[in-house]
Design a protein around this motif. Sequence first.
Motif, PDB file in Angstrom:
ATOM      1  N   HIS A  37      50.739  49.813  34.717  1.00 40.80           N
ATOM      2  CA  HIS A  37      51.695  49.601  35.795  1.00 40.80           C
ATOM      3  C   HIS A  37      51.753  50.851  36.658  1.00 40.80           C
ATOM      4  O   HIS A  37      51.177  51.884  36.322  1.00 40.80           O
ATOM      5  CB  HIS A  37      53.083  49.264  35.231  1.00 40.80           C
ATOM      6  CG  HIS A  37      53.660  50.352  34.377  1.00 40.80           C
ATOM      7  ND1 HIS A  37      54.444  51.350  34.887  1.00 40.80           N
ATOM      8  CD2 HIS A  37      53.532  50.625  33.061  1.00 40.80           C
ATOM      9  CE1 HIS A  37      54.789  52.174  33.910  1.00 40.80           C
ATOM     10  NE2 HIS A  37      54.239  51.759  32.789  1.00 40.80           N
ATOM     11  N   LEU A  38      52.432  50.750  37.801  1.00 36.89           N
ATOM     12  CA  LEU A  38      52.558  51.885  38.707  1.00 36.89           C
ATOM     13  C   LEU A  38      53.404  52.975  38.078  1.00 36.89           C
ATOM     14  O   LEU A  38      54.434  52.697  37.449  1.00 36.89           O
ATOM     15  CB  LEU A  38      53.206  51.455  40.019  1.00 36.89           C
ATOM     16  CG  LEU A  38      52.304  50.802  41.035  1.00 36.89           C
ATOM     17  CD1 LEU A  38      53.122  50.281  42.202  1.00 36.89           C
ATOM     18  CD2 LEU A  38      51.266  51.765  41.543  1.00 36.89           C
ATOM     19  N   TYR A  39      52.985  54.210  38.248  1.00 32.79           N
ATOM     20  CA  TYR A  39      53.691  55.372  37.720  1.00 32.79           C
ATOM     21  C   TYR A  39      55.055  55.494  38.396  1.00 32.79           C
ATOM     22  O   TYR A  39      55.183  55.273  39.596  1.00 32.79           O
ATOM     23  CB  TYR A  39      52.833  56.608  38.006  1.00 32.79           C
ATOM     24  CG  TYR A  39      53.175  57.799  37.178  1.00 32.79           C
ATOM     25  CD1 TYR A  39      53.031  57.785  35.810  1.00 32.79           C
ATOM     26  CD2 TYR A  39      53.635  58.962  37.778  1.00 32.79           C
ATOM     27  CE1 TYR A  39      53.326  58.892  35.047  1.00 32.79           C
ATOM     28  CE2 TYR A  39      53.929  60.069  37.027  1.00 32.79           C
ATOM     29  CZ  TYR A  39      53.778  60.031  35.660  1.00 32.79           C
ATOM     30  OH  TYR A  39      54.078  61.125  34.905  1.00 32.79           O
ATOM     31  N   HIS A  40      56.090  55.813  37.643  1.00 31.24           N
ATOM     32  CA  HIS A  40      57.474  55.975  38.113  1.00 31.24           C
ATOM     33  C   HIS A  40      58.060  54.696  38.687  1.00 31.24           C
ATOM     34  O   HIS A  40      58.917  54.755  39.568  1.00 31.24           O
ATOM     35  CB  HIS A  40      57.581  57.092  39.155  1.00 31.24           C
ATOM     36  CG  HIS A  40      57.442  58.460  38.568  1.00 31.24           C
ATOM     37  ND1 HIS A  40      56.969  59.511  39.280  1.00 31.24           N
ATOM     38  CD2 HIS A  40      57.697  58.958  37.344  1.00 31.24           C
ATOM     39  CE1 HIS A  40      56.940  60.592  38.527  1.00 31.24           C
ATOM     40  NE2 HIS A  40      57.368  60.259  37.333  1.00 31.24           N
ATOM     41  N   HIS A  41      57.602  53.545  38.234  1.00 31.74           N
ATOM     42  CA  HIS A  41      58.147  52.265  38.680  1.00 31.74           C
ATOM     43  C   HIS A  41      58.464  51.403  37.463  1.00 31.74           C
ATOM     44  O   HIS A  41      57.686  51.349  36.518  1.00 31.74           O
ATOM     45  CB  HIS A  41      57.142  51.514  39.555  1.00 31.74           C
ATOM     46  CG  HIS A  41      57.026  52.049  40.936  1.00 31.74           C
ATOM     47  ND1 HIS A  41      56.417  53.254  41.215  1.00 31.74           N
ATOM     48  CD2 HIS A  41      57.451  51.563  42.124  1.00 31.74           C
ATOM     49  CE1 HIS A  41      56.463  53.469  42.516  1.00 31.74           C
ATOM     50  NE2 HIS A  41      57.090  52.457  43.082  1.00 31.74           N
ATOM     51  N   TYR A  43      58.806  47.721  35.659  1.00 31.14           N
ATOM     52  CA  TYR A  43      57.993  46.524  35.809  1.00 31.14           C
ATOM     53  C   TYR A  43      58.493  45.451  34.855  1.00 31.14           C
ATOM     54  O   TYR A  43      59.137  45.721  33.856  1.00 31.14           O
ATOM     55  CB  TYR A  43      56.509  46.834  35.546  1.00 31.14           C
ATOM     56  CG  TYR A  43      56.215  47.229  34.121  1.00 31.14           C
ATOM     57  CD1 TYR A  43      55.729  46.296  33.220  1.00 31.14           C
ATOM     58  CD2 TYR A  43      56.458  48.515  33.664  1.00 31.14           C
ATOM     59  CE1 TYR A  43      55.477  46.635  31.910  1.00 31.14           C
ATOM     60  CE2 TYR A  43      56.211  48.862  32.364  1.00 31.14           C
ATOM     61  CZ  TYR A  43      55.727  47.929  31.493  1.00 31.14           C
ATOM     62  OH  TYR A  43      55.498  48.272  30.195  1.00 31.14           O
ATOM     63  N   TYR A  52      60.771  50.387  31.577  1.00 29.09           N
ATOM     64  CA  TYR A  52      60.556  51.651  32.275  1.00 29.09           C
ATOM     65  C   TYR A  52      60.496  52.775  31.255  1.00 29.09           C
ATOM     66  O   TYR A  52      61.376  52.896  30.413  1.00 29.09           O
ATOM     67  CB  TYR A  52      61.677  51.909  33.283  1.00 29.09           C
ATOM     68  CG  TYR A  52      61.511  53.181  34.072  1.00 29.09           C
ATOM     69  CD1 TYR A  52      60.463  53.339  34.958  1.00 29.09           C
ATOM     70  CD2 TYR A  52      62.398  54.233  33.928  1.00 29.09           C
ATOM     71  CE1 TYR A  52      60.298  54.500  35.684  1.00 29.09           C
ATOM     72  CE2 TYR A  52      62.246  55.394  34.652  1.00 29.09           C
ATOM     73  CZ  TYR A  52      61.196  55.528  35.532  1.00 29.09           C
ATOM     74  OH  TYR A  52      61.030  56.682  36.246  1.00 29.09           O
TER      75      TYR A  52
END
Length: 61
Positions: A37-41, A43, A52
């Motif tokens: 997944h996207l870093y610092h996001h 999901y 998270y």
Amino acid sequence: MAHPKRRQSKSRKNKRRTHLKIKEPLLIKCSLTKEKHLYHHAYWNNDDELCYRGKILFKKK
């Protein structure tokens, strides 16, 4: 309006434009679900858990 006195060369123009690149997104693997997944996001995991940083933040009923 400012006008250049001299024309810029192609090499000078290209040097300036070298930094205008598309960066690939920072992906990280979750320690809890092993999904990327996207870093610092946060999901959604299986559309019912919001995760998270390896923790479940919210669960749908």
